[in-house]
Design a protein around this motif. Structure first.
Motif, PDB file in Angstrom:
ATOM      1  N   HIS A   1      -6.173   2.295  16.172  1.00 19.02           N
ATOM      2  CA  HIS A   1      -5.801   2.430  14.758  1.00 19.02           C
ATOM      3  C   HIS A   1      -4.534   1.613  14.512  1.00 19.02           C
ATOM      4  N   PHE A   2      -4.577   0.751  13.495  1.00 18.27           N
ATOM      5  CA  PHE A   2      -3.453  -0.121  13.161  1.00 18.27           C
ATOM      6  C   PHE A   2      -2.846   0.320  11.830  1.00 18.27           C
ATOM      7  N   VAL A   3      -1.524   0.453  11.828  1.00 13.54           N
ATOM      8  CA  VAL A   3      -0.785   0.726  10.597  1.00 13.54           C
ATOM      9  C   VAL A   3       0.126  -0.473  10.357  1.00 13.54           C
ATOM     10  N   HIS A   4      -0.053  -1.113   9.211  1.00 14.74           N
ATOM     11  CA  HIS A   4       0.773  -2.270   8.854  1.00 14.74           C
ATOM     12  C   HIS A   4       1.741  -1.837   7.768  1.00 14.74           C
ATOM     13  N   ILE A   5       3.026  -2.002   8.024  1.00 13.02           N
ATOM     14  CA  ILE A   5       4.031  -1.642   7.035  1.00 13.02           C
ATOM     15  C   ILE A   5       4.673  -2.918   6.491  1.00 13.02           C
ATOM     16  N   VAL A   6       4.807  -2.978   5.172  1.00 16.50           N
ATOM     17  CA  VAL A   6       5.360  -4.167   4.516  1.00 16.50           C
ATOM     18  C   VAL A   6       6.600  -3.770   3.726  1.00 16.50           C
ATOM     19  N   ARG A   7       7.449  -4.763   3.486  1.00 14.04           N
ATOM     20  CA  ARG A   7       8.695  -4.517   2.768  1.00 14.04           C
ATOM     21  C   ARG A   7       8.947  -5.658   1.780  1.00 14.04           C
ATOM     22  N   ASP A   8       9.604  -5.353   0.702  1.00 11.33           N
ATOM     23  CA  ASP A   8       9.946  -6.341  -0.312  1.00 11.33           C
ATOM     24  C   ASP A   8      10.684  -7.518   0.340  1.00 11.33           C
ATOM     25  N   PRO A   9      10.152  -8.744   0.217  1.00 10.74           N
ATOM     26  CA  PRO A   9      10.813  -9.900   0.842  1.00 10.74           C
ATOM     27  C   PRO A   9      12.262 -10.097   0.427  1.00 10.74           C
ATOM     28  N   TYR A  10      12.628  -9.655  -0.782  1.00 11.96           N
ATOM     29  CA  TYR A  10      14.015  -9.806  -1.210  1.00 11.96           C
ATOM     30  C   TYR A  10      14.950  -8.871  -0.429  1.00 11.96           C
ATOM     31  N   GLU A  11      14.398  -7.831   0.159  1.00 12.31           N
ATOM     32  CA  GLU A  11      15.158  -6.976   1.071  1.00 12.31           C
ATOM     33  C   GLU A  11      14.951  -7.408   2.518  1.00 12.31           C
ATOM     34  N   LEU A  12      13.746  -7.853   2.819  1.00 12.45           N
ATOM     35  CA  LEU A  12      13.376  -8.172   4.196  1.00 12.45           C
ATOM     36  C   LEU A  12      14.176  -9.360   4.742  1.00 12.45           C
ATOM     37  N   VAL A  13      14.282 -10.430   3.975  1.00  8.58           N
ATOM     38  CA  VAL A  13      14.920 -11.645   4.479  1.00  8.58           C
ATOM     39  C   VAL A  13      16.388 -11.421   4.828  1.00  8.58           C
TER      40      VAL A  13
ATOM     41  N   SER B   1     -12.348  -2.553  10.760  1.00  9.82           N
ATOM     42  CA  SER B   1     -13.033  -1.661   9.832  1.00  9.82           C
ATOM     43  C   SER B   1     -12.000  -0.948   8.976  1.00  9.82           C
ATOM     44  N   SER B   2     -12.407  -0.544   7.789  1.00  9.37           N
ATOM     45  CA  SER B   2     -11.473   0.120   6.871  1.00  9.37           C
ATOM     46  C   SER B   2     -10.966   1.439   7.438  1.00  9.37           C
ATOM     47  N   THR B   3     -11.716   2.034   8.364  1.00 11.61           N
ATOM     48  CA  THR B   3     -11.303   3.315   8.939  1.00 11.61           C
ATOM     49  C   THR B   3     -10.306   3.144  10.082  1.00 11.61           C
ATOM     50  N   SER B   4     -10.113   1.902  10.548  1.00 15.72           N
ATOM     51  CA  SER B   4      -9.203   1.692  11.668  1.00 15.72           C
ATOM     52  C   SER B   4      -7.936   0.952  11.255  1.00 15.72           C
ATOM     53  N   ARG B   5      -7.715   0.767   9.949  1.00 20.05           N
ATOM     54  CA  ARG B   5      -6.520   0.068   9.486  1.00 20.05           C
ATOM     55  C   ARG B   5      -6.015   0.696   8.197  1.00 20.05           C
ATOM     56  N   LEU B   6      -4.718   0.628   8.010  1.00 21.65           N
ATOM     57  CA  LEU B   6      -4.118   1.071   6.761  1.00 21.65           C
ATOM     58  C   LEU B   6      -2.791   0.346   6.587  1.00 21.65           C
ATOM     59  N   ARG B   7      -2.553  -0.103   5.373  1.00 22.22           N
ATOM     60  CA  ARG B   7      -1.292  -0.780   5.047  1.00 22.22           C
ATOM     61  C   ARG B   7      -0.465   0.135   4.154  1.00 22.22           C
ATOM     62  N   ILE B   8       0.808   0.289   4.484  1.00 26.88           N
ATOM     63  CA  ILE B   8       1.704   1.099   3.671  1.00 26.88           C
ATOM     64  C   ILE B   8       2.943   0.280   3.335  1.00 26.88           C
ATOM     65  N   ARG B   9       3.723   0.769   2.398  1.00 27.96           N
ATOM     66  CA  ARG B   9       4.937   0.068   1.958  1.00 27.96           C
ATOM     67  C   ARG B   9       6.171   0.837   2.412  1.00 27.96           C
ATOM     68  N   TYR B  10       7.173   0.083   2.805  1.00 26.41           N
ATOM     69  CA  TYR B  10       8.430   0.667   3.250  1.00 26.41           C
ATOM     70  C   TYR B  10       9.068   1.506   2.150  1.00 26.41           C
ATOM     71  N   ASP B  11       9.039   1.003   0.906  1.00 27.71           N
ATOM     72  CA  ASP B  11       9.685   1.748  -0.175  1.00 27.71           C
ATOM     73  C   ASP B  11       8.990   3.084  -0.411  1.00 27.71           C
ATOM     74  N   HIS B  12       7.675   3.133  -0.246  1.00 27.28           N
ATOM     75  CA  HIS B  12       6.961   4.401  -0.377  1.00 27.28           C
ATOM     76  C   HIS B  12       7.347   5.360   0.754  1.00 27.28           C
ATOM     77  N   LEU B  13       7.470   4.817   1.971  1.00 29.01           N
ATOM     78  CA  LEU B  13       7.827   5.658   3.110  1.00 29.01           C
ATOM     79  C   LEU B  13       9.209   6.269   2.927  1.00 29.01           C
ATOM     80  N   VAL B  14      10.149   5.477   2.423  1.00 26.50           N
ATOM     81  CA  VAL B  14      11.512   5.967   2.232  1.00 26.50           C
ATOM     82  C   VAL B  14      11.583   6.981   1.092  1.00 26.50           C
ATOM     83  N   GLN B  15      10.887   6.688  -0.005  1.00 22.59           N
ATOM     84  CA  GLN B  15      10.963   7.551  -1.180  1.00 22.59           C
ATOM     85  C   GLN B  15      10.133   8.820  -1.033  1.00 22.59           C
ATOM     86  N   HIS B  16       8.985   8.698  -0.369  1.00 25.31           N
ATOM     87  CA  HIS B  16       8.065   9.840  -0.241  1.00 25.31           C
ATOM     88  C   HIS B  16       7.547   9.925   1.195  1.00 25.31           C
TER      89      HIS B  16
END
Length: 370
Positions: free
Chosen positions: A228-240, A287-302
């Protein structure tokens, strides 16, 4: 700076001796005079580690060879400074999961023998907080397994931390698609052996975090098809700006050279784009059941809501048991203040122009506003 540096346990302390000498030779022994004590300390520690590795093999060699991996792992991918560490630590609160620790990754050839000693007696050799972002450190904390691969002597681009003024080394070891078949098998054997040794005395589903695994999804799914892969992304203006600070701090605290950072900004942009392209090319192969992408701002806020979403999507058991652990972790972090980085107009414009595809795909604002 030098006083603070002497208090930090070098991340390469547990490296195998022969690969360490070979690594120094590969870079022409180009070590800054101020870092020679660090290199000597690592060399001496590495020699001691060889004795410990032999002792571990002598005592537990047969049992370790018979150990197995409990189930296909969960792997967190995403660029450095995108929130992978926060997610790793939150998920590691679940006692059903087993994350490699700093002690295990720092000394991968003898941690079965030395792990408890490191926990009990060597904690003072680590700083209380990570130098790049002030998150708590400790030998028991989750750590990324790329450090273990380096310390086992496996080629890795992560060696750029030690030699920041050299071209990024071992670039073929990101995807491992252009290395020889023998080198590929050696990498697989080193990685899976390390994971089996963790599972020898730490049961549970393996939980790994490694930005470089973002390039290796096809290889990993060959080895573990049900990962199972979890990909977390962050706003590039914060990331860089966070990445720029991260690498400068890493070079200072763990490098063997006085980093000039002349190419650093270009390398950060290139890295973000290359990883984005690689994930674009490989993500939909899962497969859609083995991957999920989430956002850093969502993780921090909720955080709890985001974690519940993960467990629901992958149908992982144990939310009720993990919930009080997550809440306790979050209470412990409630006074934590993330770094604030200035973003000048030049850098903002460069992000807007060069990372437009990333901003668009992950639906962030093209102006960097919330």
């Amino acid at each position: 700076m030098s006083n603070r540096r002497r208090l930090i346990f070098p991340m390469w302390t547990g490296v195998r001796l022969v690969p360490w000498i070979q690594r120094l030779a590969k870079h022409g022994f180009r070590i800054a005079p101020s870092r020679i004590p660090r290199a000597l300390f690592i060399t001496v520690s590495s020699a001691v580690g060889e004795v410990l590795a032999f002792m571990q093999w002598f005592i537990w060699g047969f049992a370790l060879n018979q150990s197995t991996i409990e189930s296909h792992p969960i792997i967190i991918v995403g660029h450095w400074r995108s929130g992978t560490t926060l997610l790793h630590e939150l998920l590691a609160c679940d006692q059903r999961l087993c994350a490699p620790t700093t002690a295990q990754c720092a000394c991968p050839s003898h941690f079965v023998l030395s792990e408890q000693f490191a926990h009990d007696w060597l904690g003072a050799l680590l700083p209380e907080h990570r130098p790049m972002d002030q998150m708590p450190m400790g030998y028991h904390k989750p750590q990324e397994d790329e450090l273990a691969l380096c310390n086992l002597g496996v080629p890795s681009p992560w060696w750029a931390v030690a030699f920041p003024n050299e071209p990024i080394p071992d670039s073929d070891y990101k995807e491992l698609e252009n290395v020889t078949s023998l080198s590929r098998q050696q990498w697989i054997r080193a990685w899976t052996t390390f994971l089996r040794h963790i599972q020898y005395e730490h049961r549970g589903r393996l939980l790994l975090k490694n930005p470089l695994h973002s390039y290796r999804i096809p290889l990993i799914t060959e080895i573990f098809p049900e990962t199972h892969f979890v990909h977390i992304v962050r706003d590039p203006y914060e990331l860089v700006p966070s990445c720029l600070h991260f690498w400068k701090t890493m070079f200072d605290q763990y490098g063997l050279q006085q980093a000039t950072c002349e190419r650093l900004e270009d390398e950060v942009f290139s890295s973000i784009l290359a990883m984005h392209q690689r994930l674009t090319d490989t993500w939909d192969q899962l497969s859609s059941t083995s991957r999920l992408r989430i956002r850093y701002d969502h993780l921090v806020q909720h955080p709890i809501r985001t974690l519940r979403r993960l467990y629901s999507h992958f149908q992982w058991p144990g939310v009720a048991d993990a919930l009080p652990k997550w809440e306790a972790y979050l209470i412990g972090q409630q006074d934590y203040q993330p770094n604030k980085h200035t973003l000048d107009n030049r850098l903002r414009d460069r992000i807007t122009t060069q990372l437009a595809a990333v901003i668009r795909q992950y639906e962030y604002s093209s102006t960097g506003d919330a």
